[in-house]
Design a protein around this motif. Structure first.
Motif, mmCIF file in Angstrom:
data_model
loop_
_atom_site.group_PDB
_atom_site.id
_atom_site.type_symbol
_atom_site.label_atom_id
_atom_site.label_comp_id
_atom_site.label_asym_id
_atom_site.label_seq_id
_atom_site.Cartn_x
_atom_site.Cartn_y
_atom_site.Cartn_z
ATOM 1 N N GLN A 749 0.814 -1.214 0.000
ATOM 2 C CA GLN A 749 0.000 0.000 0.000
ATOM 3 C C GLN A 749 0.847 1.262 0.000
ATOM 4 O OE1 GLN A 749 -2.523 -1.310 3.220
ATOM 5 N NE2 GLN A 749 -4.269 -1.044 1.858
ATOM 6 N N VAL B 27 -15.890 1.620 1.137
ATOM 7 C CA VAL B 27 -14.529 1.852 1.609
ATOM 8 C C VAL B 27 -14.462 2.261 3.069
ATOM 9 C CG1 VAL B 27 -13.679 2.417 -0.683
ATOM 10 C CG2 VAL B 27 -14.490 4.237 0.817
ATOM 11 N N ASN B 93 -6.437 0.644 7.889
ATOM 12 C CA ASN B 93 -5.078 1.006 8.269
ATOM 13 C C ASN B 93 -5.116 2.036 9.388
ATOM 14 O OD1 ASN B 93 -3.254 -0.512 6.791
ATOM 15 N ND2 ASN B 93 -3.672 0.670 4.932
ATOM 16 N N ARG B 98 -4.801 6.549 6.720
ATOM 17 C CA ARG B 98 -6.095 6.876 6.114
ATOM 18 C C ARG B 98 -6.156 8.348 5.719
ATOM 19 N NH1 ARG B 98 -10.521 5.135 10.004
ATOM 20 N NH2 ARG B 98 -8.756 4.953 11.409
ATOM 21 N N PHE C 14 -13.616 6.771 -8.940
ATOM 22 C CA PHE C 14 -12.199 6.424 -9.035
ATOM 23 C C PHE C 14 -11.473 6.844 -7.758
ATOM 24 C CE2 PHE C 14 -7.806 7.065 -10.224
ATOM 25 C CZ PHE C 14 -7.549 6.007 -11.057
ATOM 26 N N CYS C 15 -11.726 8.080 -7.324
ATOM 27 C CA CYS C 15 -11.015 8.571 -6.150
ATOM 28 C C CYS C 15 -11.427 7.802 -4.897
ATOM 29 C CB CYS C 15 -11.264 10.063 -5.962
ATOM 30 S SG CYS C 15 -10.619 10.977 -7.343
ATOM 31 N N ILE C 16 -12.702 7.452 -4.823
ATOM 32 C CA ILE C 16 -13.135 6.656 -3.677
ATOM 33 C C ILE C 16 -12.431 5.313 -3.702
ATOM 34 C CG2 ILE C 16 -15.117 5.523 -2.597
ATOM 35 C CD1 ILE C 16 -16.848 7.786 -3.666
ATOM 36 N N VAL C 18 -9.516 4.680 -5.012
ATOM 37 C CA VAL C 18 -8.121 4.881 -4.616
ATOM 38 C C VAL C 18 -8.008 4.969 -3.100
ATOM 39 C CG1 VAL C 18 -6.238 6.545 -4.652
ATOM 40 C CG2 VAL C 18 -7.359 5.917 -6.768
ATOM 41 N N TYR C 19 -8.939 5.729 -2.520
ATOM 42 C CA TYR C 19 -8.920 5.812 -1.063
ATOM 43 C C TYR C 19 -9.051 4.432 -0.445
ATOM 44 C CZ TYR C 19 -10.535 6.577 3.684
ATOM 45 O OH TYR C 19 -10.673 6.514 5.037
ATOM 46 N N GLY C 20 -9.974 3.643 -0.985
ATOM 47 C CA GLY C 20 -10.180 2.301 -0.437
ATOM 48 C C GLY C 20 -8.926 1.441 -0.563
ATOM 49 N N VAL C 21 -8.278 1.522 -1.705
ATOM 50 C CA VAL C 21 -7.071 0.715 -1.894
ATOM 51 C C VAL C 21 -6.012 1.092 -0.870
ATOM 52 C CG1 VAL C 21 -5.137 0.341 -3.459
ATOM 53 C CG2 VAL C 21 -7.445 0.222 -4.323
ATOM 54 N N LEU C 22 -5.913 2.405 -0.604
ATOM 55 C CA LEU C 22 -4.841 2.842 0.284
ATOM 56 C C LEU C 22 -5.202 2.702 1.756
ATOM 57 C CD1 LEU C 22 -3.590 6.029 -1.562
ATOM 58 C CD2 LEU C 22 -2.794 3.688 -1.748
ATOM 59 N N ALA C 23 -6.482 2.814 2.081
ATOM 60 C CA ALA C 23 -6.843 2.915 3.487
ATOM 61 C C ALA C 23 -7.211 1.573 4.116
ATOM 62 C CB ALA C 23 -8.026 3.881 3.650
ATOM 63 N N ILE C 37 -12.543 1.048 -8.941
ATOM 64 C CA ILE C 37 -11.715 1.791 -9.890
ATOM 65 C C ILE C 37 -12.008 1.329 -11.316
ATOM 66 C CG2 ILE C 37 -9.350 2.172 -10.642
ATOM 67 C CD1 ILE C 37 -8.465 2.094 -7.793
#
Lengths: 770, 169, 104
Positions: A749, B27, B93, B98, C14-16, C18-23, C37
């Motif tokens: 990540q 998410v 995370n 986040r 898309f941005c949501i 991306v947030y999900g992937v990172l968070a 995405i």
């Protein structure tokens, strides 16, 4: 009647490639015998095909095409888009005038004898021909007159057969893939196929029971396929592909026994050293592409441009030097030769195939193929000493000296290969194109014979290559000994074996070089002739004479190993006659027999006008004397100093009796005669004293000196400086890796975050700033 | 005509609002199973948007593949990995990570929004006509035949890869 | 309707995603976010396809590519979930922060 195979040569590499695929996918299932069988059958077919192709090529040279057919061939060879009708003929006229060829496709009613004078006329009319070209034409004309039209090869342009298909198109540039067949390619086809076939057969015994037998045969097939692909390439881009494929296969085969670290290291060293040179090659390919108008990678197109007289010489010089970078690594030229001796870690048949006969000559082939670029870029035809010739000459000496300090038989051969490759490069560098290619041809056979012979010896001696653990093998392995001796003499250049003819031609080329610019090369060549004989004599005597010093029970190898040796030795004897000089010590054979190699192999299309050096009797005598002297000195030095007995003890033995000496040492006629005479009379005794104190002193002194120099070169230059640079670059990248490893957390990540953040920044830059 | 357009616009905004809300829940929510169900909503919304764009075949494929197959795959994944079925605080995370993710998302949205507005502004679709399935298939099996074949190879490779990865031995 | 309606919807999804992937730290949830995405990209493709279809009825590239993306997404989910199962089998956890064997 066999159909026209010249435009179907793609079948040859395709055969080997399919053999590779079959072995790769089904080899394990079929078992080892069948695997070897597939490889051998494929190479045999390829060889038969190549021989047919070569026959058809010879036929084509004998009956050159005319008229429309010629025009079509020329257009295909140029790599430019074919057009119809009058356009083709116009283009042919343009190209023939441009490259100084003497074809008249328009009327196609011209007899070949007239075409010479016609060419001069048209050149005079055009007034555009360079003075260089005019000289060449004149030269050709006089030669033509001298040989009564029997050897009219220079006059009839025989365009190579080029068949291409479009690979892909980008921005209007057609990237093509195809085959180019001319005498040079046909010669390489046969050489590669013969040696590959013999290696395939030989390996069935040599690698019998090896754990990666299938893997080995798959790589062998792939290697042969890539080499054939490389040789037949019609454009530089395709050559690059073949070149790299060959490199990959060599990597795989050198590291065949990768369980030992030494072998993997050697494979890596070979691969990485070659990468260094490949950068040069890629640059060279790019530069020549753009130099030639950024239209086509076609080899003949580039050559034609380089020789057109309007070429940008500076650009060509840079291009040629970059290309030579690739040659330096692949063909083991100084200073990138260090990988070649290490590469002996691979199985011996592979060394014969890759590191003697075929792959390492890829570099030499590159020069020969793109000779127009080198010729025009370096000014081979006109000026004085230049980089390529010098490096060639220098390498040949360096390699020769290094061979003296090796105790590993294969390493002696490896350094000898370096030296001989230097010879070829030097020959091409001094403008003796045919001589260089001819030497490539003959060298392939006797060097393969030497390597396979060394393999046979090691097969008998518990897989050692240490010459200190050999000796006295000539009685135990008579066939190996005989073939090794023939190949040694051929390499040393003893009349009438193959090496004599090719080496002599190179020396003649260097001596006849333009305006005596290459005298230094001649000196280099002569020194090497001496060195070659000396170190090969050393290896030969240490291996096959004296007492056996190892612990194994050597025995003659089976037929599978000896038959290829005999075939190669026969080639080493006879192939030299394929380019029998026009006049050999007053013997003048009819024109249909002499210089056949030159007649059929040397390109006549998009090729620089070269002078052909005549056979030089005094050079032949001198080089033969030097070679014989080298063998003699090696014999003296290494026979005398070897073993527990010193000189004095030997002289006691000498007094004790001639018979005892003969039984013990089997010395050669000269030496035994002197000692025999010594036991008989005071005059002979005086001669013996002279021999012991003066001659031996000179001989020993020379030997020791050579050893010291070679030791210095090996230790201080080769090991310290060159390897230091290589190791230094390695440790620098290791250090920087140590620093950068902290960035690599392993957390996916974080990488993704960096990726998207980077994307945001880049998008921001593109949207807001630009 | 105008009435239809108005209806389409209204439908678009309602569906879009549902989709964005669903995506946000996907998410953020703390229950794995709920997240999967919210994803169903979003994917169904996407299919509805395709209908609005007169792309029937893609809409139907979306329903078949996404709602029918992929969601089921996800549910299998959730169950086979035996995660807790209730709420689970361990799905996210750390707060710092986040915040960083949110920052990146917002910045990305800003850049994309600006460039979209800059590029397309108030451009209208014009008269949308239904893109018939027959036309789509003609296009796939003529112009895009090679990519289609490549995709089938890819699917085969993925199939074998998934089996190799997931089998026990 | 405006083209931008759909494009903005795609951008937001898309941005949501991306947030999900990172968070998220649960691997299945990350895969779901990747689906978001891919879908947002598909919306874009279909919207552009519709836009071009109006001017050139024979042009269906947008839809065709959307279909290709769907096929690839199916393959991606299949392989991705297989990997997740494998990780779970070996480590009894699908927390992707634990999977960092590739660290330098």
């Amino acid at each position: 009647m066999i159909p026209n195979l010249l435009d179907k040569v793609w079948i040859v590499p395709a055969l080997m490639a399919s053999s590779f695929l079959i072995i790769l996918f089904f080899g394990k299932r079929f078992g080892t015998r069948a695997t070897a069988g597939i490889g051998i059958v494929a190479v045999s077919l390829a060889l038969v095909f190549s021989v047919c192709v070569a026959g058809q090529w010879i036929n084509r040279v004998n009956n050159p095409p005319t008229g429309e057919k010629l025009a079509a061939d020329v257009v295909a060879a140029n790599g430019l888009t074919p057009q119809t009708g009058a356009n083709i003929i116009g283009e042919v006229e343009a190209t023939t005038i441009e490259s100084g060829e003497t074809v008249d496709a328009g009327t196609h009613a011209m007899a070949s004898s007239e075409s010479g004078s016609m060419s001069e006329m048209s050149n005079a009319e055009m007034g555009t021909a360079s003075s260089e070209h005019a000289v060449a034409t004149e030269h050709a004309a006089t030669e033509h007159a001298a040989t009564e039209g029997e050897h009219g090869g220079e006059h009839e342009s025989v365009p190579p057969i080029v068949r291409t298909t479009t690979w892909f198109t980008i921005a209007g540039i057609n990237f093509e893939v195809g085959t180019l067949l001319d005498g040079l390619a046909a010669m390489m086809l046969i050489t590669v196929c013969i040696i590959s076939l013999l290696v395939h057969i030989y390996s069935t015994e040599y690698l019998h029971g090896d754990i990666r037998f299938t893997h080995y045969y798959a790589f062998l097939s792939l290697f042969t396929a890539s080499m054939l692909f490389y040789v037949l390439s019609s454009n530089t881009l395709q050559m690059l592909v073949g070149w790299e494929l060959v490199g990959v296969c060599s990597f795989g085969l050198i590291g065949h026994w990768w369980e030992e670290k030494k072998n993997t290291d050697a494979a890596l060293k070979a691969f990485l050293t070659n990468r260094v040179g490949d950068i040069g090659l890629i640059l060279g390919v790019t530069i020549t592409f753009f130099a030639a108008g950024a239209k086509s990678f076609n080899v003949l197109h580039i050559n034609e441009y380089a020789l057109s007289g309007t070429a940008n010489t500076a650009l060509l010089l840079v291009g040629a030097l970059c290309l030579f970078g690739g040659v330096t690594s692949k063909s083991g030229q100084f200073p990138l030769h260090t990988w070649l001796p290490d590469a002996m870690a691979g199985p011996t048949p592979v060394s014969a195939l890759i590191h003697a006969a075929t792959m390492v000559v890829a570099g030499v082939y590159l020069i020969a193929r793109l000779y127009g670029v080198f010729f025009a870029g370096l000014g081979i035809g006109s000026s004085s000493l230049h980089y390529v010739a010098f490096i060639g000459g220098f390498t040949t000496i360096i390699g020769g000296l290094l061979a003296f300090v090796q105790t590993d038989l294969k390493k002696v051969l490896a350094y000898s290969t370096i030296s001989q490759l230097g010879y070829m490069v030097m020959a091409l560098g001094v403008g003796a194109w045919t001589a260089g290619v001819f030497h490539l041809f003959t060298h392939a056979f006797f060097k393969a014979c030497l390597f396979l012979g060394a393999g046979s010896v090691s097969h008998a001696c518990h897989h050692t290559f240490d010459m200190r653990e050999m000796g006295g093998l000539r009685k135990k392995m008579p066939i190996t000994h005989g073939t090794f001796l023939v190949a040694t003499l051929a390499l040393a250049g003893i009349f009438p074996l193959a090496g004599f003819w090719s080496k002599d031609e190179i020396l003649s080329g260097a001596s006849a070089g333009q305006e005596n610019a290459y005298t230094l090369m001649l000196v280099f060549g002569l020194i090497t002739a001496f060195l070659t004989a000396a170190y090969m004599g050393r290896a030969y005597w240490m291996t096959f004479w004296g007492e056996y010093r190892g612990h194994a029970h050597p025995h003659e190898s089976p037929k599978v190993i000896t038959v290829p040796l005999v075939i190669l030795a026969a080639c080493a004897v006879f192939l030299g006659f394929t380019n029998f000089p026009k006049s050999f010590f007053g013997i003048e054979l009819p024109g249909g027999v002499t210089t056949r190699f030159e007649h059929y192999i040397e390109p006549t299309f998009a090729f620089p006008p070269l002078q052909h050096a005549e056979f030089t009797p005094w050079l032949a005598v001198v080089s033969t004397i030097l070679a014989a002297g080298g063998l003699f000195i090696a014999y003296q030095y290494y026979e005398k100093n070897r073993g527990p007995h010193g000189l004095t003890q030997r002289s006691k033995v000498a007094r004790a009796g001639y018979t005892f000496l003969e039984n013990k040492y089997y010395l050669d006629v000269l030496y035994t005669d002197i000692i025999a005479a010594d036991t008989k009379g005071p005059l002979a005794r005086a001669a013996y004293w002279f021999n012991t104190n003066v001659l031996d002193g000179v001989v020993n002194g020379l030997g020791t000196g050579a050893r010291k120099i070679a030791g210095f070169v090996y230790r201080d230059i080769d090991q310290l400086v060159l390897d230091g640079i290589v190791n230094g670059s390695g440790s620098v990248s290791e250090k920087s890796g140590q620093v950068l490893r902290h960035v690599q957390t392993g957390k996916v990540q974080q990488y993704a975050a960096i990726l998207f953040a980077g994307a945001v920044v880049l998008a921001g830059v593109f949207v807001f700033v630009i | 005509m105008l009435a239809l357009l108005v209806a389409q616009n209204i439908a678009f905004y309602i569906i879009a609002a549902l989709m964005v809300f669903g995506a946000l829940r996907v998410v953020t929510c703390k229950n794995l199973m709920h997240a999967a169900l919210w994803l169903v909503l979003v994917l169904a919304g996407v299919a509805a948007q395709y209908i609005l764009l007169a792309a029937e075949f893609v809409a139907i494929t979306q329903v078949l593949v996404y709602l029918g197959a992929i969601i089921v795959l996800f549910l299998f994944g959730i169950m086979l990995t035996r995660t807790k079925t209730g709420t689970d605080d361990n799905l996210n995370n750390s707060a710092g990570a986040r915040r960083m993710a949110a920052l990146i998302g917002v910045l990305l949205a800003g850049v994309m929004g600006y460039s979209l507005w800059d590029g397309f502004g108030k451009r209208e679709f014009g008269e949308l006509t239904v893109q018939r399935t027959a036309e789509v298939s003609d296009s796939i099996f003529s112009t895009y035949l090679l990519p289609f074949e490549v995709i089938s190879i890819l699917l085969l490779a993925a199939l074998i890869g998934a089996i190799v990865l997931a089998r026990r031995d | 309707m405006l083209v931008n309606q759909f494009l903005f919807l795609g951008a937001i999804l898309f941005c949501i995603g991306v947030y999900g992937v990172l968070a998220r730290r649960n691997a299945v949830l990350v895969l779901m976010s990747i689906e978001l995405i891919l879908n947002s990209v598909n919306i874009n493709l279909v919207a552009f396809g519709a836009m071009w279809h109006v001017t050139d009825p024979s042009n269906l590239s947008g839809q065709v590519f959307a279909l290709f993306v769907i096929a690839i997404a199916a393959a991606e989910v299949g392989v991705g979930l297989a990997i997740v199962l494998l990780i779970h089998r070996n480590r009894q956890s699908i927390d992707i922060n634990d999977v960092d064997l590739m660290k330098g």
